[in-house]
Design a protein around this motif. Structure first.
Motif, mmCIF file in Angstrom:
data_model
loop_
_atom_site.group_PDB
_atom_site.id
_atom_site.type_symbol
_atom_site.label_atom_id
_atom_site.label_comp_id
_atom_site.label_asym_id
_atom_site.label_seq_id
_atom_site.Cartn_x
_atom_site.Cartn_y
_atom_site.Cartn_z
ATOM 1 N N VAL A 96 17.401 14.519 74.966
ATOM 2 C CA VAL A 96 18.147 13.391 74.401
ATOM 3 C C VAL A 96 19.613 13.768 74.186
ATOM 4 C CG1 VAL A 96 18.404 11.942 72.349
ATOM 5 C CG2 VAL A 96 16.158 12.238 73.377
ATOM 6 N N VAL A 97 19.858 14.968 73.632
ATOM 7 C CA VAL A 97 21.250 15.390 73.427
ATOM 8 C C VAL A 97 21.990 15.400 74.762
ATOM 9 C CG1 VAL A 97 22.746 17.316 72.785
ATOM 10 C CG2 VAL A 97 20.790 16.723 71.352
ATOM 11 N N ALA A 98 21.363 16.012 75.783
ATOM 12 C CA ALA A 98 22.024 16.112 77.082
ATOM 13 C C ALA A 98 22.295 14.729 77.664
ATOM 14 C CB ALA A 98 21.171 16.932 78.048
ATOM 15 N N LEU A 99 21.322 13.821 77.525
ATOM 16 C CA LEU A 99 21.485 12.488 78.119
ATOM 17 C C LEU A 99 22.532 11.669 77.378
ATOM 18 C CD1 LEU A 99 17.750 11.771 78.901
ATOM 19 C CD2 LEU A 99 19.605 11.887 80.573
ATOM 20 N N VAL A 100 22.530 11.765 76.042
ATOM 21 C CA VAL A 100 23.498 10.981 75.266
ATOM 22 C C VAL A 100 24.917 11.469 75.553
ATOM 23 C CG1 VAL A 100 24.323 10.478 72.938
ATOM 24 C CG2 VAL A 100 21.890 10.290 73.460
ATOM 25 N N VAL A 101 25.121 12.802 75.493
ATOM 26 C CA VAL A 101 26.459 13.333 75.772
ATOM 27 C C VAL A 101 26.836 13.048 77.225
ATOM 28 C CG1 VAL A 101 27.893 15.396 75.842
ATOM 29 C CG2 VAL A 101 26.200 15.122 74.022
#
Lengths: 235, 212
Positions: free
Chosen positions: A35-40
């Motif tokens: 999720v962090v990777a996708l949001v950023v």
């Protein structure tokens, strides 16, 4: 087949649901990285895709970054990040962000650029300019492709987050696969593989649902109809 | 210093071996994938109702992470080359099947009717008329499939193969960036060369259609 059953049994073994290495914790870690990777990644890729698509400037750059992203192996990005930055979670997440960007960037650009010229002219004729044209005409029409990019990135990021169980010595579901391989504990490997696969497929199905909910029914139907019409003329 | 050029100079032989191994791991899945997709495409064209379910299943299979796929095949195929080939072949289907079906569907009805009127049998019509006209679209699919597989081959390093992926993994294990950079760069170069070569093939077989 027996080992497959053992893998499923491993997942349902209550021992693996608590303590260190518990399944809920590993799933949470895996989802967190993704999720962090996708949001950023989306925060970087989507605005650039929208801008290049809207203005038509630097369009080749968007396409080339997409192609380059496909040519460079995921494993390599994670490995270089780990060696240069050191172990832990940061290199893994940075590498996953780098992976998430190309599909979203290319698809967003293609989606906005692909908006029918007649539709755009019509909107301009009605007095739409700049930001309003983008927000009320181009983005809604580009949504199907923006979602396609998001789905491709999601599947890839969830898949590659597995490698972080080895490289970066981070957590996530990949730990089961790598720990299992080094301990010759095949049920653990199979259990890890099943869980990652499930997560990937579930995320894809979930996003497909969201896509259906977000994209207006009329537009989706029109797209399907256009598709059917071209298929019919071909057949 | 990120790159140790001297190491590269000393190891040109083994780097060349990695490239060869990478190609040996790439070619069979693309070829098998093409054969399987072609069979499925003919089936889907014969029984239209099968097409959407088939495409959707290949989509689900593609969502399975490659490392998980190799791991799931270990009970059946062990840490063998066959394991790598089977998993990689499956990943080509999501690109190749739709492209073959779309390519064949895209042949104008006038042309197939003319072939029928000239007394072509179904097989002859497929091989002599439909396939040549569908080639640009089919090769476009082959390009994407090949580039994807060249990237995925690196993951087979975890089951003991990997080609250039083995260099990436060794470089990581030894905390030696040069070897990782060599592996990454050459993998990207292989992808680009394969893509350009297939583009050339595409132009050669369909000189009337330069825009695809």
């Amino acid at each position: 087949m027996e080992v497959f059953v053992e893998g499923v049994l491993w997942i349902f073994d209550p021992d693996n649901w608590s303590g260190i290495n518990a399944i809920p914790d590993r799933v949470r870690e895996h989802v967190f990285y993704a999720v962090v990777a996708l949001v950023v990644g989306a925060a970087i890729a989507v605005p650039i895709g929208l801008w290049t698509g809207h203005t038509g400037r630097l369009g080749n750059l968007a396409i080339n970054i997409g192609n380059l992203g496909r040519a460079i192996p995921d494993l390599g990005i994670v490995a270089i990040a780990a060696v240069l930055i050191g172990f832990g979670i940061l290199p893994v997440i940075l590498a996953l962000i780098a992976l998430a960007i190309p599909p979203m960037l290319t698809n967003t650009y293609t989606g906005v650029r692909g908006v029918d010229a007649d539709v755009r002219d019509c909107a301009v004729g009605l007095g739409f300019t700049g930001w309003r044209l983008l927000r009320q005409v181009e983005i809604p029409l580009a949504l199907p492709l923006i979602f396609t990019g998001l789905r491709v990135s999601t599947v890839q990021v969830i898949a590659t987050a597995t490698i972080s169980g080895f490289i970066g010595r981070a957590g996530g579901l990949g730990r089961y696969i790598f720990d299992g391989l080094s301990m010759f504990d095949t049920p653990r490997v199979v259990a890890g593989a099943i869980l990652v696969a499930l997560l990937g497929v579930l995320a894809d199905v979930g996003l497909a649902r969201l896509q259906r909910a977000v994209i207006p029914k009329g537009y989706a139907a029109a797209l399907a109809e256009r598709e059917a019409a071209t298929t019919a003329t071909r057949a | 210093m990120l790159i140790n050029w001297e190491w590269i100079g000393r190891n040109l032989g083994s780097i060349g071996d990695s490239v060869t191994e990478h190609l040996v791991l790439t070619a069979p899945p693309v070829v098998f994938g093409f054969i399987v997709s072609f069979g499925l495409a003919l089936l889907a064209r014969r029984y239209r109702g099968l097409y959407q379910p088939l495409v959707r299943s290949t989509g689900v299979l593609f969502a399975v992470p490659s490392l998980a796929f190799f791991a799931l095949l270990i009970p059946f195929l062990g840490l063998s080359r066959a394991n790598a080939y089977v998993a990689l072949t499956v990943y080509t289907l999501i690109v190749l099947l739709p492209n073959i079906v779309e390519g064949l569907d895209g042949v104008p009805a006038d042309v197939t009717e003319a072939a029928d009127a000239m007394g072509f049998s179904a097989v002859k019509r497929l091989l002599k008329v439909e396939l040549p006209l569908a080639l640009p679209v089919i090769i476009a699919g082959l390009r994407i499939a090949t580039v994807t597989i060249i990237g995925l081959v690196t993951i087979t390093a975890f089951i003991g193969f990997g080609g250039l992926g083995a260099d990436i993994l060794t470089g990581y294990n030894r905390a030696f960036p040069t070897q990782i950079v060599v592996g990454v760069t050459l993998t990207a170069v292989l992808s680009i060369v394969a893509d350009v070569a297939l583009l050339g093939l595409q132009r050669a077989v369909a000189p009337w259609r330069q825009e695809v």
